[in-house]
Write an enzyme that holds these catalytic residues in place. Structure first.
Site, PDB file in Angstrom:
ATOM      1  CB  SER A 248      -0.969  -0.204   1.190  1.00 11.77           C
ATOM      2  OG  SER A 248      -2.116   0.494   1.007  1.00 11.77           O
ATOM      3  CG  HIS A 389      -5.914  -2.288   0.687  1.00  6.50           C
ATOM      4  ND1 HIS A 389      -5.128  -2.090  -0.460  1.00  6.50           N
ATOM      5  CD2 HIS A 389      -5.343  -1.555   1.781  1.00  6.50           C
ATOM      6  CE1 HIS A 389      -4.195  -1.174  -0.092  1.00  6.50           C
ATOM      7  NE2 HIS A 389      -4.216  -0.746   1.189  1.00  6.50           N
TER       8      HIS A 389
HETATM    9  C1  GCU Z   1      -5.611   4.815   1.415  1.00  2.69           C
HETATM   10  C2  GCU Z   1      -4.814   5.385   0.463  1.00  2.69           C
HETATM   11  C3  GCU Z   1      -4.142   4.733  -0.530  1.00  2.69           C
HETATM   12  C4  GCU Z   1      -2.961   3.724   0.392  1.00  2.69           C
HETATM   13  C5  GCU Z   1      -3.991   2.954   1.492  1.00  2.69           C
HETATM   14  C6  GCU Z   1      -3.005   2.393   2.432  1.00  2.69           C
HETATM   15  O1  GCU Z   1      -6.571   3.946   1.072  1.00  2.69           O
HETATM   16  O2  GCU Z   1      -5.846   6.154  -0.090  1.00  2.69           O
HETATM   17  O3  GCU Z   1      -3.512   5.423  -1.471  1.00  2.69           O
HETATM   18  O4  GCU Z   1      -2.346   2.801  -0.647  1.00  2.69           O
HETATM   19  O5  GCU Z   1      -4.680   4.057   2.097  1.00  2.69           O
HETATM   20  O6  GCU Z   1      -1.873   2.754   2.639  1.00  2.69           O
HETATM   21  O7  GCU Z   1      -3.665   1.361   3.132  1.00  2.69           O
END
Ligand code: GCU
Length: 408
Positions: A248, A389
């Site tokens: 992420s 995610h």
């Molecule tokens: C949020 C953000 C993303 C990022 C994510 C994370 O959702 O919008 O760009 O990758 O956090 O770090 O879990």
């Protein structure tokens, strides 16, 4: 995640493939002045121009001054994890800046190896103590995101925070496969909130100033290279076989670190989405505007100029991924992580092909977005697993296989 600002909800999000407007990516093999790149040599002399463009428009300029590091091993356990591992903890002090707290490395090395072992290098979100319930890990005293229902109180870890993210870190599996694991809490380099830079590395190295000042993503990427500086001095690991992994927002930083620092042998970017592996020009899921609204301190100020018009950005993310070439690259998505735009991540990975070809390597070597749980590719690999995610054992199994085949 911490400190996520409101306001981004007002920005429209597109999840309809039919509504993605057409776009044209900057050509990988054409320089800014319009010259065609046909050889490795020409590509390599073009790399600095690309790095400059990403510095000026996306991540900000990295500090260039050398920083003296002082390593202090604070604990060694020759019989960690039921006697399967050596666990070391090393504090990396920034010798010229005694006001800064150290960056603390947690290093596990499998027991019974006679040779230096390849190593996964990866930052964590919640402190080294969150990676495993191993009671010997020092509890972080730094500012932490208040996650985990009472495990972190007032941004401070409690004993209950031990192992709170161990699901994402299959340490025994990694060690059993003959790899070491080095991890650092990303907040040791800069706590992830708008004022975090004031207590992190950016307070002393190139503090925020102009439109191309580095942001938190740059700072985390910088820290990854400092992890490698230490690992190069540790005889237990083979730092020439360092696989940089990140999830992420840390996955975004991982790509930038891998592009800048060719000492990393391979790069794995897990669910990094916008500002990571996903193409900026594709209007799907998160956009540059969402990123800059929720996290205005992650990228350089200039990046905000593209909030409404990613087509004006002089680069797109496939060019960042191509800066990893000819080294192995793994891009991973999750089907329920549409915010990160799995298809855009796949297309970013696929678009690197011509640069791998210059090195007589096959990148992905295929063009259809694969079905779920179907890893594909050659030197560049990709999968979209089922689920949300996250980082799962499924993801790690693919990364271990990838490292076995291409790095070990
Ligand atoms: C949020 C953000 C993303 C990022 C994510 C994370 O959702 O919008 O760009 O990758 O956090 O770090 O879990």
């Amino acid at each position: 995640p911490a400190a996520e600002k409101a306001g981004a909800q007002q920005i429209p999000v597109n999840y309809d493939e039919a509504k993605v407007p057409p776009y044209t990516l900057p050509d990988l093999l054409t320089t800014k002045s319009g010259r065609q790149i046909t050889s490795r040599k020409q590509w390599e002399s073009h790399r600095p121009e690309l790095i400059r463009l990403f510095s000026e428009h996306v991540y900000g300029k990295m500090p260039t001054q050398p920083v003296r590091l002082r390593y202090e091993t604070t604990s060694v356990d020759l019989n960690a994890l039921n006697g399967t591992a050596i666990r070391k903890q090393i504090s990396v002090f920034f010798a010229d800046y005694p006001q800064l707290p150290p960056m603390n490395i947690l290093l596990y090395v499998p027991k019974g190896t006679t040779q230096p072992v390849p190593v996964f290098v990866s930052m964590n979100f919640q402190g080294n103590h969150s990676v495993s319930t191993d009671p010997g890990i020092t509890l972080s005293t730094r500012w932490l995101p208040n996650l985990g229902a009472g495990k972190v109180v007032n941004h401070q870890a409690t004993e209950a925070a031990r192992g709170m993210q161990d699901r994402r870190w299959p340490v025994p599996m990694i060690l059993a496969r003959g790899y070491a694991l080095a991890t650092v809490y990303y907040g040791d380099v800069e706590p992830d909130h708008p004022d975090g830079w004031k207590t992190g590395i950016r307070s002393v190295l190139s503090p925020p100033a102009g439109p191309d000042s580095w942001g938190a993503i740059g700072a985390w990427a910088w820290g990854m290279s400092r992890m490698l500086d230490y690992l190069e001095t540790d005889p237990a690991v083979n730092a020439r076989k360092a696989v940089l992994v990140g999830h992420s927002r840390i996955g975004k930083a991982t790509l930038w670190a891998g592009a800048l620092d060719s000492r990393f042998a391979a790069v794995v970017s897990n669910d990094s989405g916008e500002g990571g592996t996903a193409l900026a020009r594709r209007w799907y899921g998160e956009t540059i505007e969402h990123l800059n609204t929720q996290f205005p301190y992650w990228f350089c100020p200039q990046y905000k100029a593209y909030n409404k018009n990613p087509n004006a950005l002089p680069v797109d993310q496939h060019q960042l991924l191509a800066l990893i070439a000819p080294r192995p690259l793994y891009v991973a998505s999750a089907v329920e992580d549409q915010w990160a735009d799995p298809k855009g991540e796949f297309l970013g990975a696929k678009a690197t092909e011509p640069v791998y070809q210059l090195y007589s390597k096959t990148g992905l070597g295929m063009s259809e977005h694969p079905a779920v749980n179907q890893p594909v590719g050659q030197t560049v690999r990709y999968h979209m697993r089922t689920g949300v995610h996250d980082v799962t054992n499924y993801d790690w199994e693919q990364y271990l296989k990838f490292a076995d085949e291409l790095v070990k």
